[in-house]
Design a protein around this motif. Sequence first.
Motif, PDB file in Angstrom:
ATOM      1  N   TRP A 171      30.355  42.118  56.582  1.00 47.84           N
ATOM      2  CA  TRP A 171      29.523  40.922  56.725  1.00 47.84           C
ATOM      3  C   TRP A 171      29.950  40.107  57.929  1.00 47.84           C
ATOM      4  O   TRP A 171      31.142  39.991  58.231  1.00 47.84           O
ATOM      5  CB  TRP A 171      29.617  40.056  55.457  1.00 47.84           C
ATOM      6  CG  TRP A 171      28.967  40.729  54.301  1.00 47.84           C
ATOM      7  CD1 TRP A 171      29.533  41.622  53.435  1.00 47.84           C
ATOM      8  CD2 TRP A 171      27.595  40.618  53.926  1.00 47.84           C
ATOM      9  NE1 TRP A 171      28.598  42.069  52.535  1.00 47.84           N
ATOM     10  CE2 TRP A 171      27.402  41.475  52.810  1.00 47.84           C
ATOM     11  CE3 TRP A 171      26.514  39.879  54.406  1.00 47.84           C
ATOM     12  CZ2 TRP A 171      26.159  41.602  52.178  1.00 47.84           C
ATOM     13  CZ3 TRP A 171      25.285  40.012  53.777  1.00 47.84           C
ATOM     14  CH2 TRP A 171      25.128  40.863  52.677  1.00 47.84           C
ATOM     15  N   GLY A 172      28.972  39.553  58.614  1.00 48.28           N
ATOM     16  CA  GLY A 172      29.224  38.701  59.766  1.00 48.28           C
ATOM     17  C   GLY A 172      28.625  37.332  59.551  1.00 48.28           C
ATOM     18  O   GLY A 172      27.525  37.196  59.001  1.00 48.28           O
ATOM     19  N   ILE A 173      29.360  36.306  59.991  1.00 54.01           N
ATOM     20  CA  ILE A 173      28.884  34.927  59.926  1.00 54.01           C
ATOM     21  C   ILE A 173      28.833  34.394  61.341  1.00 54.01           C
ATOM     22  O   ILE A 173      29.858  34.306  62.022  1.00 54.01           O
ATOM     23  CB  ILE A 173      29.816  34.035  59.085  1.00 54.01           C
ATOM     24  CG1 ILE A 173      30.075  34.673  57.714  1.00 54.01           C
ATOM     25  CG2 ILE A 173      29.225  32.646  58.913  1.00 54.01           C
ATOM     26  CD1 ILE A 173      31.150  33.963  56.929  1.00 54.01           C
ATOM     27  N   ASP A 174      27.644  34.051  61.818  1.00 55.31           N
ATOM     28  CA  ASP A 174      27.461  33.496  63.158  1.00 55.31           C
ATOM     29  C   ASP A 174      27.571  31.976  63.094  1.00 55.31           C
ATOM     30  O   ASP A 174      26.866  31.329  62.301  1.00 55.31           O
ATOM     31  CB  ASP A 174      26.075  33.852  63.709  1.00 55.31           C
ATOM     32  CG  ASP A 174      26.032  35.238  64.305  1.00 55.31           C
ATOM     33  OD1 ASP A 174      27.103  35.844  64.489  1.00 55.31           O
ATOM     34  OD2 ASP A 174      24.924  35.719  64.578  1.00 55.31           O
ATOM     35  N   PHE A 175      28.445  31.431  63.943  1.00 50.40           N
ATOM     36  CA  PHE A 175      28.594  29.985  64.018  1.00 50.40           C
ATOM     37  C   PHE A 175      27.921  29.448  65.282  1.00 50.40           C
ATOM     38  O   PHE A 175      27.590  30.209  66.205  1.00 50.40           O
ATOM     39  CB  PHE A 175      30.079  29.607  63.978  1.00 50.40           C
ATOM     40  CG  PHE A 175      30.711  29.884  62.645  1.00 50.40           C
ATOM     41  CD1 PHE A 175      30.573  28.994  61.600  1.00 50.40           C
ATOM     42  CD2 PHE A 175      31.408  31.063  62.424  1.00 50.40           C
ATOM     43  CE1 PHE A 175      31.126  29.250  60.357  1.00 50.40           C
ATOM     44  CE2 PHE A 175      31.974  31.336  61.186  1.00 50.40           C
ATOM     45  CZ  PHE A 175      31.828  30.430  60.149  1.00 50.40           C
ATOM     46  N   SER A 176      27.721  28.162  65.326  1.00 52.60           N
ATOM     47  CA  SER A 176      26.939  27.559  66.400  1.00 52.60           C
ATOM     48  C   SER A 176      27.667  27.561  67.741  1.00 52.60           C
ATOM     49  O   SER A 176      27.040  27.359  68.783  1.00 52.60           O
ATOM     50  CB  SER A 176      26.543  26.129  66.025  1.00 52.60           C
ATOM     51  OG  SER A 176      27.700  25.356  65.711  1.00 52.60           O
ATOM     52  N   SER A 177      28.974  27.807  67.741  1.00 50.02           N
ATOM     53  CA  SER A 177      29.726  27.856  68.994  1.00 50.02           C
ATOM     54  C   SER A 177      31.016  28.637  68.776  1.00 50.02           C
ATOM     55  O   SER A 177      31.507  28.737  67.642  1.00 50.02           O
ATOM     56  CB  SER A 177      30.067  26.439  69.475  1.00 50.02           C
ATOM     57  OG  SER A 177      31.031  25.853  68.618  1.00 50.02           O
ATOM     58  N   PRO A 178      31.579  29.187  69.854  1.00 51.42           N
ATOM     59  CA  PRO A 178      32.880  29.857  69.733  1.00 51.42           C
ATOM     60  C   PRO A 178      33.973  28.904  69.251  1.00 51.42           C
ATOM     61  O   PRO A 178      34.880  29.316  68.518  1.00 51.42           O
ATOM     62  CB  PRO A 178      33.160  30.348  71.162  1.00 51.42           C
ATOM     63  CG  PRO A 178      31.832  30.425  71.821  1.00 51.42           C
ATOM     64  CD  PRO A 178      31.028  29.312  71.223  1.00 51.42           C
ATOM     65  N   GLU A 179      33.880  27.638  69.666  1.00 57.34           N
ATOM     66  CA  GLU A 179      34.888  26.657  69.263  1.00 57.34           C
ATOM     67  C   GLU A 179      34.868  26.447  67.755  1.00 57.34           C
ATOM     68  O   GLU A 179      35.926  26.375  67.111  1.00 57.34           O
ATOM     69  CB  GLU A 179      34.643  25.328  69.981  1.00 57.34           C
ATOM     70  CG  GLU A 179      34.869  25.365  71.480  1.00 57.34           C
ATOM     71  CD  GLU A 179      33.760  26.046  72.250  1.00 57.34           C
ATOM     72  OE1 GLU A 179      34.005  26.453  73.400  1.00 57.34           O
ATOM     73  OE2 GLU A 179      32.636  26.178  71.692  1.00 57.34           O
ATOM     74  N   LEU A 180      33.666  26.358  67.186  1.00 61.08           N
ATOM     75  CA  LEU A 180      33.549  26.173  65.745  1.00 61.08           C
ATOM     76  C   LEU A 180      34.060  27.407  65.005  1.00 61.08           C
ATOM     77  O   LEU A 180      34.768  27.291  63.989  1.00 61.08           O
ATOM     78  CB  LEU A 180      32.098  25.888  65.355  1.00 61.08           C
ATOM     79  CG  LEU A 180      31.854  25.563  63.883  1.00 61.08           C
ATOM     80  CD1 LEU A 180      32.643  24.333  63.461  1.00 61.08           C
ATOM     81  CD2 LEU A 180      30.369  25.352  63.615  1.00 61.08           C
ATOM     82  N   ALA A 181      33.731  28.588  65.512  1.00 57.67           N
ATOM     83  CA  ALA A 181      34.239  29.821  64.900  1.00 57.67           C
ATOM     84  C   ALA A 181      35.763  29.840  64.939  1.00 57.67           C
ATOM     85  O   ALA A 181      36.419  30.239  63.969  1.00 57.67           O
ATOM     86  CB  ALA A 181      33.674  31.041  65.620  1.00 57.67           C
ATOM     87  N   GLY A 182      36.347  29.387  66.059  1.00 56.19           N
ATOM     88  CA  GLY A 182      37.805  29.319  66.163  1.00 56.19           C
ATOM     89  C   GLY A 182      38.403  28.340  65.178  1.00 56.19           C
ATOM     90  O   GLY A 182      39.459  28.604  64.581  1.00 56.19           O
ATOM     91  N   ASP A 183      37.741  27.202  64.980  1.00 58.25           N
ATOM     92  CA  ASP A 183      38.224  26.215  64.004  1.00 58.25           C
ATOM     93  C   ASP A 183      38.175  26.783  62.587  1.00 58.25           C
ATOM     94  O   ASP A 183      39.074  26.519  61.768  1.00 58.25           O
ATOM     95  CB  ASP A 183      37.385  24.944  64.083  1.00 58.25           C
ATOM     96  CG  ASP A 183      37.635  24.147  65.352  1.00 58.25           C
ATOM     97  OD1 ASP A 183      38.673  24.384  66.004  1.00 58.25           O
ATOM     98  OD2 ASP A 183      36.781  23.304  65.697  1.00 58.25           O
ATOM     99  N   VAL A 184      37.134  27.561  62.298  1.00 53.23           N
ATOM    100  CA  VAL A 184      37.043  28.187  60.976  1.00 53.23           C
ATOM    101  C   VAL A 184      38.170  29.199  60.795  1.00 53.23           C
ATOM    102  O   VAL A 184      38.807  29.257  59.729  1.00 53.23           O
ATOM    103  CB  VAL A 184      35.664  28.855  60.785  1.00 53.23           C
ATOM    104  CG1 VAL A 184      35.649  29.693  59.501  1.00 53.23           C
ATOM    105  CG2 VAL A 184      34.566  27.800  60.738  1.00 53.23           C
ATOM    106  N   LEU A 185      38.441  29.994  61.823  1.00 54.62           N
ATOM    107  CA  LEU A 185      39.551  30.950  61.743  1.00 54.62           C
ATOM    108  C   LEU A 185      40.874  30.228  61.501  1.00 54.62           C
ATOM    109  O   LEU A 185      41.711  30.701  60.719  1.00 54.62           O
ATOM    110  CB  LEU A 185      39.623  31.776  63.029  1.00 54.62           C
ATOM    111  CG  LEU A 185      38.535  32.828  63.211  1.00 54.62           C
ATOM    112  CD1 LEU A 185      38.619  33.436  64.611  1.00 54.62           C
ATOM    113  CD2 LEU A 185      38.650  33.928  62.156  1.00 54.62           C
ATOM    114  N   ALA A 186      41.075  29.084  62.168  1.00 56.82           N
ATOM    115  CA  ALA A 186      42.292  28.303  61.954  1.00 56.82           C
ATOM    116  C   ALA A 186      42.379  27.809  60.514  1.00 56.82           C
ATOM    117  O   ALA A 186      43.448  27.861  59.878  1.00 56.82           O
ATOM    118  CB  ALA A 186      42.324  27.129  62.932  1.00 56.82           C
ATOM    119  N   GLY A 187      41.244  27.355  59.990  1.00 59.68           N
ATOM    120  CA  GLY A 187      41.221  26.886  58.614  1.00 59.68           C
ATOM    121  C   GLY A 187      41.490  27.987  57.613  1.00 59.68           C
ATOM    122  O   GLY A 187      42.167  27.790  56.596  1.00 59.68           O
ATOM    123  N   LEU A 188      40.983  29.173  57.889  1.00 55.78           N
ATOM    124  CA  LEU A 188      41.223  30.312  56.990  1.00 55.78           C
ATOM    125  C   LEU A 188      42.690  30.724  57.019  1.00 55.78           C
ATOM    126  O   LEU A 188      43.267  31.103  55.986  1.00 55.78           O
ATOM    127  CB  LEU A 188      40.329  31.482  57.389  1.00 55.78           C
ATOM    128  CG  LEU A 188      38.829  31.275  57.168  1.00 55.78           C
ATOM    129  CD1 LEU A 188      38.048  32.480  57.685  1.00 55.78           C
ATOM    130  CD2 LEU A 188      38.512  31.027  55.699  1.00 55.78           C
TER     131      LEU A 188
END
Length: 414
Positions: free
Chosen positions: A349-366
């Motif tokens: 499964w893939g989740i597309d975020f609105s920006s690379p920065e937001l995706a990076g923040d989600v990775l940090a949170g995970l």
Amino acid sequence: MSDLRTPDAKETFRRVKRHFSLALSVAGKFTGQGAVESSAEGCRVTLSDGRSVLDFGSFAVALLGHRNKAITDAVKSQLDIMPTSTRSVQSPVPAQAAERLTEYLGGSLNRVYFGCGGADAVEVSVKLARMATGRMTVVAVEGAFHGKTLGALALTHNERFKTGLEPLLQGVVHVAPDDPEAVAKVIREQDVAAVIFEPVQAESGVQVLDEGVLAQWTRDAHEHGAFVISDEIQVGLRRCGARSVALEAGLAVDAVLLGKPLGGGVVPVSAAVGNDRLFEPLLSDPMKHTATFSGHPLGTAVIPVALDTIERHADDGVRISKLMAEGLAEIKAQYGDAVVATRGRGLLWGIDFSSPELAGDVLAGLAQRGLVVSPCISRPTTVRLLPPLVASDEDVKEALSLLTGAIAEAAAGA
């Protein structure tokens, strides 16, 4: 030497920095929040600081979880018998694995070459296609990822990995994934040896290619006498529901490439499974492509057990896929401004975020919350989830809860 059962995180990061790279040391420290891997079992990885994290990543290797008992038993058994081969006297182990693997895929593809990594299977399949046809052009797909060895890298689409290495393998043409006439257009201008595609492009953000387009490409290639190769190293073996995505779709491909979970998540092994016509160069002269560890007994002993174990959990894959689809749909509905799209098939499964920065923040949170996922190296806005077949309902719900928390925090700070 230190006891690796109780690893020293500080020493590990020092060694990685000194002998691999500073970037790998920093990335590992970030993902593990200062800790390193200590042990693993099932869906869980225990870190050096005592924390237990949930693994929905591992780049598709841990389909059966970590240290699946059936797999480790097979490894231990072969280790006690004969883990390597003379390469002169025939070993029964890879022969048995080859027979089981061809039967598993339905029997239409009856020839096998075993490698250690996915790129091994890619390299041999393209090499055979060129030798068998006497042609040089290979058609690949925009967004493709087939590996980083020099031959496979030419088929990979992302220019990031090619800079400074040109010229790579010549004669590769990349075509749009949504153009059913793309292969026919190339054939009108060049002599094509093979068409290679991933039915689901995992590294490119979990892009499911249209089966109608793939069917047209297959017909056009075969009318021209070219081969069709389905790279399922990441998406086959029930990762995307089917034993083979291409074969289940009725595509008459000449080869299916498998890897990652083929070794049960324990040993590195890959396979190119093809027909007589593609393998004719090796039938005529088996020395045209060899490798010391091709068909390594310790690796191939696992294959029949891995296939049987995967099949025993096939229904679990359906259950997990349904839970993932429902959970991700709820997340998309709740965080529509942050989550642009969710898509997938089976246990990918893939989740597309609105920006690379937001995706990076989600990775940090995970990382902080204890959920291991796999970023998409060719699409920085996408985060990939790869739950194992052995995940329980509770594991999936926990993963979705951790993901929701990470997205909520990232979206609030955006």
